[in-house]
Write a protein that holds these residues in place. Sequence first.
Motif, mmCIF file in Angstrom:
data_model
loop_
_atom_site.group_PDB
_atom_site.id
_atom_site.type_symbol
_atom_site.label_atom_id
_atom_site.label_comp_id
_atom_site.label_asym_id
_atom_site.label_seq_id
_atom_site.Cartn_x
_atom_site.Cartn_y
_atom_site.Cartn_z
ATOM 1 N N THR A 140 63.629 18.219 51.875
ATOM 2 C CA THR A 140 63.734 19.612 52.330
ATOM 3 C C THR A 140 65.152 20.149 52.195
ATOM 4 O O THR A 140 65.430 21.270 52.604
ATOM 5 C CB THR A 140 63.264 19.743 53.792
ATOM 6 O OG1 THR A 140 64.114 18.980 54.658
ATOM 7 C CG2 THR A 140 61.838 19.261 53.937
ATOM 8 N N TYR A 145 65.212 24.441 51.852
ATOM 9 C CA TYR A 145 64.539 25.111 52.965
ATOM 10 C C TYR A 145 65.558 25.457 54.052
ATOM 11 O O TYR A 145 66.357 24.601 54.446
ATOM 12 C CB TYR A 145 63.458 24.215 53.549
ATOM 13 C CG TYR A 145 62.249 24.061 52.663
ATOM 14 C CD1 TYR A 145 61.170 24.930 52.762
ATOM 15 C CD2 TYR A 145 62.187 23.045 51.709
ATOM 16 C CE1 TYR A 145 60.061 24.793 51.940
ATOM 17 C CE2 TYR A 145 61.082 22.899 50.882
ATOM 18 C CZ TYR A 145 60.026 23.773 51.001
ATOM 19 O OH TYR A 145 58.927 23.631 50.186
ATOM 20 N N ASP A 147 66.880 26.365 57.934
ATOM 21 C CA ASP A 147 66.531 25.792 59.229
ATOM 22 C C ASP A 147 65.354 26.551 59.842
ATOM 23 O O ASP A 147 64.954 27.620 59.361
ATOM 24 C CB ASP A 147 67.738 25.847 60.157
ATOM 25 C CG ASP A 147 68.805 24.833 59.767
ATOM 26 O OD1 ASP A 147 68.478 23.876 59.030
ATOM 27 O OD2 ASP A 147 69.965 25.002 60.179
ATOM 28 N N ALA A 148 64.817 26.010 60.927
ATOM 29 C CA ALA A 148 63.625 26.588 61.548
ATOM 30 C C ALA A 148 63.807 28.049 61.926
ATOM 31 O O ALA A 148 62.859 28.840 61.882
ATOM 32 C CB ALA A 148 63.237 25.760 62.771
ATOM 33 N N ALA A 285 55.010 26.187 62.131
ATOM 34 C CA ALA A 285 55.896 26.718 63.172
ATOM 35 C C ALA A 285 56.007 25.735 64.343
ATOM 36 O O ALA A 285 57.093 25.551 64.917
ATOM 37 C CB ALA A 285 55.380 28.068 63.650
ATOM 38 N N ASP A 288 58.231 22.962 63.320
ATOM 39 C CA ASP A 288 59.630 23.407 63.353
ATOM 40 C C ASP A 288 60.240 23.110 64.715
ATOM 41 O O ASP A 288 61.400 22.689 64.816
ATOM 42 C CB ASP A 288 59.727 24.915 63.085
ATOM 43 C CG ASP A 288 59.581 25.275 61.620
ATOM 44 O OD1 ASP A 288 59.829 24.413 60.753
ATOM 45 O OD2 ASP A 288 59.214 26.434 61.344
ATOM 46 N N ARG A 289 59.458 23.349 65.761
ATOM 47 C CA ARG A 289 59.945 23.156 67.137
ATOM 48 C C ARG A 289 59.829 21.709 67.591
ATOM 49 O O ARG A 289 60.710 21.207 68.300
ATOM 50 C CB ARG A 289 59.147 24.049 68.097
ATOM 51 C CG ARG A 289 59.222 25.535 67.800
ATOM 52 C CD ARG A 289 58.526 26.344 68.893
ATOM 53 N NE ARG A 289 57.123 25.988 69.040
ATOM 54 C CZ ARG A 289 56.122 26.561 68.363
ATOM 55 N NH1 ARG A 289 56.395 27.519 67.485
ATOM 56 N NH2 ARG A 289 54.867 26.190 68.564
ATOM 57 N N THR A 303 58.541 17.534 59.794
ATOM 58 C CA THR A 303 59.012 18.827 60.259
ATOM 59 C C THR A 303 58.162 19.926 59.630
ATOM 60 O O THR A 303 57.356 19.677 58.728
ATOM 61 C CB THR A 303 60.480 19.035 59.857
ATOM 62 O OG1 THR A 303 60.552 19.027 58.415
ATOM 63 C CG2 THR A 303 61.377 17.930 60.410
ATOM 64 N N GLY A 304 58.372 21.145 60.082
ATOM 65 C CA GLY A 304 57.684 22.264 59.456
ATOM 66 C C GLY A 304 58.035 22.382 57.991
ATOM 67 O O GLY A 304 57.169 22.648 57.150
ATOM 68 N N ASN A 305 59.309 22.165 57.674
ATOM 69 C CA ASN A 305 59.709 22.273 56.264
ATOM 70 C C ASN A 305 59.129 21.157 55.415
ATOM 71 O O ASN A 305 58.778 21.379 54.243
ATOM 72 C CB ASN A 305 61.234 22.280 56.151
ATOM 73 C CG ASN A 305 61.824 23.628 56.500
ATOM 74 O OD1 ASN A 305 61.146 24.653 56.432
ATOM 75 N ND2 ASN A 305 63.095 23.640 56.885
#
Length: 486
Positions: A140, A145, A147-148, A285, A288-289, A303-305
């Motif tokens: 990522t 990508y 950051d969140a 999402a 991401d958190r 992760t989300g990415n």
Amino acid sequence: MRNLVTLTSAAAVLAASLALPAQAATAAPQWAACPAGKGVDPRQECATLKVPMDYSDPGGPMISLAISRIRTAQPGTRRGVLLIIPGGPGSPGLNRPSVQVAKLPQAVLDRFDVVGFDPRGVGQSSPVSCGLEPRDLDLTRLKPYPDADGGIAANAAWSRRIAEACARNGGPLIRHISTRNEARDIDAIRRALGEKKLSYWGVSYGTYAGAVYATMFPERTDRVILDSNDDPDPRKVARQWLANYAVGVEDRFPDFAAWAAARDGDYGLGADAGAVRRIFLELAARLDREPLTWKGANPPLLTGNLLRETMLNVLYSDAGFPVLAGLMKAARTGAELPPANTPPEAAMQNTAAHAGATMCNDVEWPDSISRHERQVKRNREEFPLTAGMPVNLGPCAYWPYKPAERPVKVGSRGPANVMLIQNLRDPSTPYSGALKMREAFGQRARMVSVDSGGHGVYLANGNACGDRAVTGFLTGGHLPRHDQSC
């Protein structure tokens, strides 16, 4: 204006041909059996060529190009060579003949020796490495990508580290990896094989390398197949390829969403395509958190990415749809995640160095952080599936070397011998970009548009109409009178 463009293009081609030693003698290859390995056809032979590291200094240091071939079993019907130009940038191609002879129709194999090569700096061809730290091989980051929260400070810091590492560890060859030089290497292969003209099949980035060759050396081309086409915009080059991911993923994701919706009972991702899209965005999402532990990933977190990057890669082929659906189901339900499939570090080191060098040496990239922040913000809103990655900054913003030459402007001067074949829903090289390649070639080319999804067309997705068009051109040599749809 048209005459001025024609004269300018002609002058550029003449300069490319005369200013550098395009006609220099190249020793005939000494063929021997290739090293045995998984999937290597016993008929495949290997050899090594020597070419200038810097074509403007032909008497200077030389590098090695690894080439391979499987000769036609029917020398009486042989037309010449079909060179396979790999994608990437950074993909090896030495064993592509072994892969493709199992797929190519016999009529093609009867007419051509199938030839492969590792591009300069890749695999067995004087490989380069920037000696990156393991943390900098995060998938990522290699695709940038944000950051969140959409911030790009971490991307900027990573990009500086990569550029500095390549300057420190890449060696002198890192400056001389470019698409123009790959085209010159391809012409060196042609000369070494004793061929007056060259037929070739370029896929993905190989379409751009093939288009550059067809522009620099138009009269040395025979039958040209460009499959899954890059946008050849000479102002942006790879910067546009990266930006096109946003469009390509939006074009292609509905195929996955419809597939998953039809299997809602198996995966629970929504009963219609719209629901699958919403669930994907909500899951990304959430990750991401709150990332989840994912064995085998670098770092070992989903992760989300990383979900977004997995999605992008899965969209290359329908065969990958169960992988993404299964990962999403496990992440949503709390089940154990399937092991991550992370490429070996050595291969990633080589690919990252070669891809970065090609993209950065082909054209200058802007380095304004504020500009990229604005672009990322807009892109995240318009194309949420890719979250701003396609327009983010990367190592080229801090690359220590200026491009030695301007990018080639792909043009229409030369024989009408180029066939483009393109899926309508390609996540990496979208149809809209392929139309730009078609426009650049003008009457030199015809395009076959295939109503299918994924990356790679000829012999890749079972579209008989598209396959027939390419096979017919390779064996018969006649372009259709008009562009075709399959």
